[in-house]
Write a protein that holds these residues in place. Sequence first.
Motif, mmCIF file in Angstrom:
data_model
loop_
_atom_site.group_PDB
_atom_site.id
_atom_site.type_symbol
_atom_site.label_atom_id
_atom_site.label_comp_id
_atom_site.label_asym_id
_atom_site.label_seq_id
_atom_site.Cartn_x
_atom_site.Cartn_y
_atom_site.Cartn_z
ATOM 1 N N GLU A 183 0.915 -1.626 -0.086
ATOM 2 C CA GLU A 183 -0.232 0.057 -0.015
ATOM 3 C C GLU A 183 1.129 0.970 0.090
ATOM 4 O O GLU A 183 0.419 2.332 -0.668
ATOM 5 C CB GLU A 183 -0.834 0.132 1.302
ATOM 6 N N GLY A 184 2.098 1.439 0.041
ATOM 7 C CA GLY A 184 3.082 2.251 0.798
ATOM 8 C C GLY A 184 3.579 2.241 -0.080
ATOM 9 O O GLY A 184 4.839 3.240 -0.303
ATOM 10 N N GLU A 185 4.118 2.190 -1.649
ATOM 11 C CA GLU A 185 4.486 1.569 -2.543
ATOM 12 C C GLU A 185 5.532 2.949 -3.517
ATOM 13 O O GLU A 185 6.299 3.528 -3.975
ATOM 14 C CB GLU A 185 4.714 0.671 -3.384
ATOM 15 N N GLU A 186 3.983 3.559 -3.530
ATOM 16 C CA GLU A 186 3.810 5.108 -3.967
ATOM 17 C C GLU A 186 4.530 6.170 -3.150
ATOM 18 O O GLU A 186 5.344 7.163 -3.503
ATOM 19 C CB GLU A 186 2.696 5.583 -4.417
ATOM 20 N N ALA A 187 4.125 6.097 -1.373
ATOM 21 C CA ALA A 187 4.816 7.073 -0.577
ATOM 22 C C ALA A 187 6.425 6.876 -0.444
ATOM 23 O O ALA A 187 7.802 7.946 -0.907
ATOM 24 C CB ALA A 187 4.049 6.557 0.959
ATOM 25 N N LEU A 188 6.989 5.609 -0.882
ATOM 26 C CA LEU A 188 8.277 5.467 -0.627
ATOM 27 C C LEU A 188 8.720 5.427 -2.204
ATOM 28 O O LEU A 188 10.286 6.530 -1.826
ATOM 29 C CB LEU A 188 8.696 3.450 -0.572
ATOM 30 N N ALA A 189 7.898 6.046 -3.146
ATOM 31 C CA ALA A 189 8.992 6.919 -4.354
ATOM 32 C C ALA A 189 9.223 7.758 -4.621
ATOM 33 O O ALA A 189 10.152 8.325 -4.755
ATOM 34 C CB ALA A 189 8.123 5.953 -4.954
ATOM 35 N N VAL A 190 7.444 8.296 -3.912
ATOM 36 C CA VAL A 190 7.703 9.423 -3.355
ATOM 37 C C VAL A 190 8.963 10.797 -2.424
ATOM 38 O O VAL A 190 9.214 11.620 -2.936
ATOM 39 C CB VAL A 190 6.355 10.215 -3.335
ATOM 40 N N LEU A 191 8.712 9.957 -1.072
ATOM 41 C CA LEU A 191 10.037 10.349 -0.476
ATOM 42 C C LEU A 191 11.169 9.499 -0.421
ATOM 43 O O LEU A 191 12.122 9.662 0.696
ATOM 44 C CB LEU A 191 9.142 9.296 0.933
ATOM 45 N N GLY A 192 11.659 8.889 -1.377
ATOM 46 C CA GLY A 192 13.068 8.902 -1.240
ATOM 47 C C GLY A 192 13.530 7.442 -0.793
ATOM 48 O O GLY A 192 14.754 6.864 -0.350
ATOM 49 N N GLY A 193 11.997 6.275 -0.656
ATOM 50 C CA GLY A 193 12.403 5.107 -0.101
ATOM 51 C C GLY A 193 12.952 4.081 -1.297
ATOM 52 O O GLY A 193 12.249 4.306 -2.169
ATOM 53 N N GLU A 194 13.366 2.894 -0.518
ATOM 54 C CA GLU A 194 13.174 1.868 -1.495
ATOM 55 C C GLU A 194 13.399 0.595 -0.247
ATOM 56 O O GLU A 194 14.264 0.234 0.824
ATOM 57 C CB GLU A 194 14.814 1.774 -2.688
ATOM 58 N N LEU A 195 12.502 -0.312 -0.375
ATOM 59 C CA LEU A 195 12.477 -1.357 0.689
ATOM 60 C C LEU A 195 13.501 -2.024 0.298
ATOM 61 O O LEU A 195 13.827 -2.155 -0.472
ATOM 62 C CB LEU A 195 11.197 -2.264 0.349
ATOM 63 N N ARG A 196 14.102 -2.319 1.515
ATOM 64 C CA ARG A 196 15.324 -3.625 1.678
ATOM 65 C C ARG A 196 15.246 -5.069 2.151
ATOM 66 O O ARG A 196 15.335 -5.701 1.433
ATOM 67 C CB ARG A 196 16.100 -2.437 2.245
ATOM 68 N N GLU A 197 13.577 -5.124 2.921
ATOM 69 C CA GLU A 197 14.231 -6.248 3.854
ATOM 70 C C GLU A 197 13.144 -6.266 4.270
ATOM 71 O O GLU A 197 12.827 -5.469 5.322
ATOM 72 C CB GLU A 197 15.518 -6.343 4.860
#
Length: 237
Positions: A183-197
């Motif tokens: 659900e938070g994929e777009e928020a990650l992209a906008v805020l400069g984050g990338e799921l690691r683990e």
Amino acid sequence: MFIDTLDGFMRGHGITLTDKQLQQFSDYRDLLLEWNDKINLTAITDDEGIAEKHFVDCVSAYSPRNFKPGVTVLDIGSGAGFPGIPIKIMEPGIKLTLMDSLQKRLDFLEALTEKLGFDDVELVHMRAEDAGQDPKYRETFDIVTARAVARFAILMEYTLPFTRIGGTVVALKGRQYHEEAMEGEEALAVLGGELREERVIEIDGGIHAVIEVEKVQHTPDKYPRKAGTPAKKPIGI
């Protein structure tokens, strides 16, 4: 005896504590219960619950890879000190900042850090939305932690503005962790984050998870938005 209860739960999860660490967790438990009558820090007050649902859960966020001596760590919405204080018990060499919006909780945390003999701990009485726009704190921390603060998309707006590029957000989540992360994929992209683990553990028969997010780009200046807005209008939801 609480120390024996805690040691049993920790060993059951493959974690071995020193005598000093066991005593610090025992002192933590004592002060938590003492203050809980005054400011309602936790609904969990039995020894087994405190040992497993609080302490084991928080220690699951610790890894020697991330939490090295000298690393700067910010714990957002720290409340009763979870997970920041248990992580510092595991690695006393981290430089820890505890942030909460309620002064009474910070009063408890001040008493706790003194009781445990910690240094390199800063207490900050601010909302994350306000502090995230403060140059003193913005994009300055190696690691930002949070437990039971908000849904993942909202949490990213609270945490990533504090995280330096190359740094890590470590979030403790419940059984819906994967759905929240998607659900938070777009928020990650906008805020400069990338799921690691995503690491999953079982606590008292329930599923808990530790989600690690790497900060890969600067967070746009408009984030975090003013207090209350991230929760009312989560990015991408």
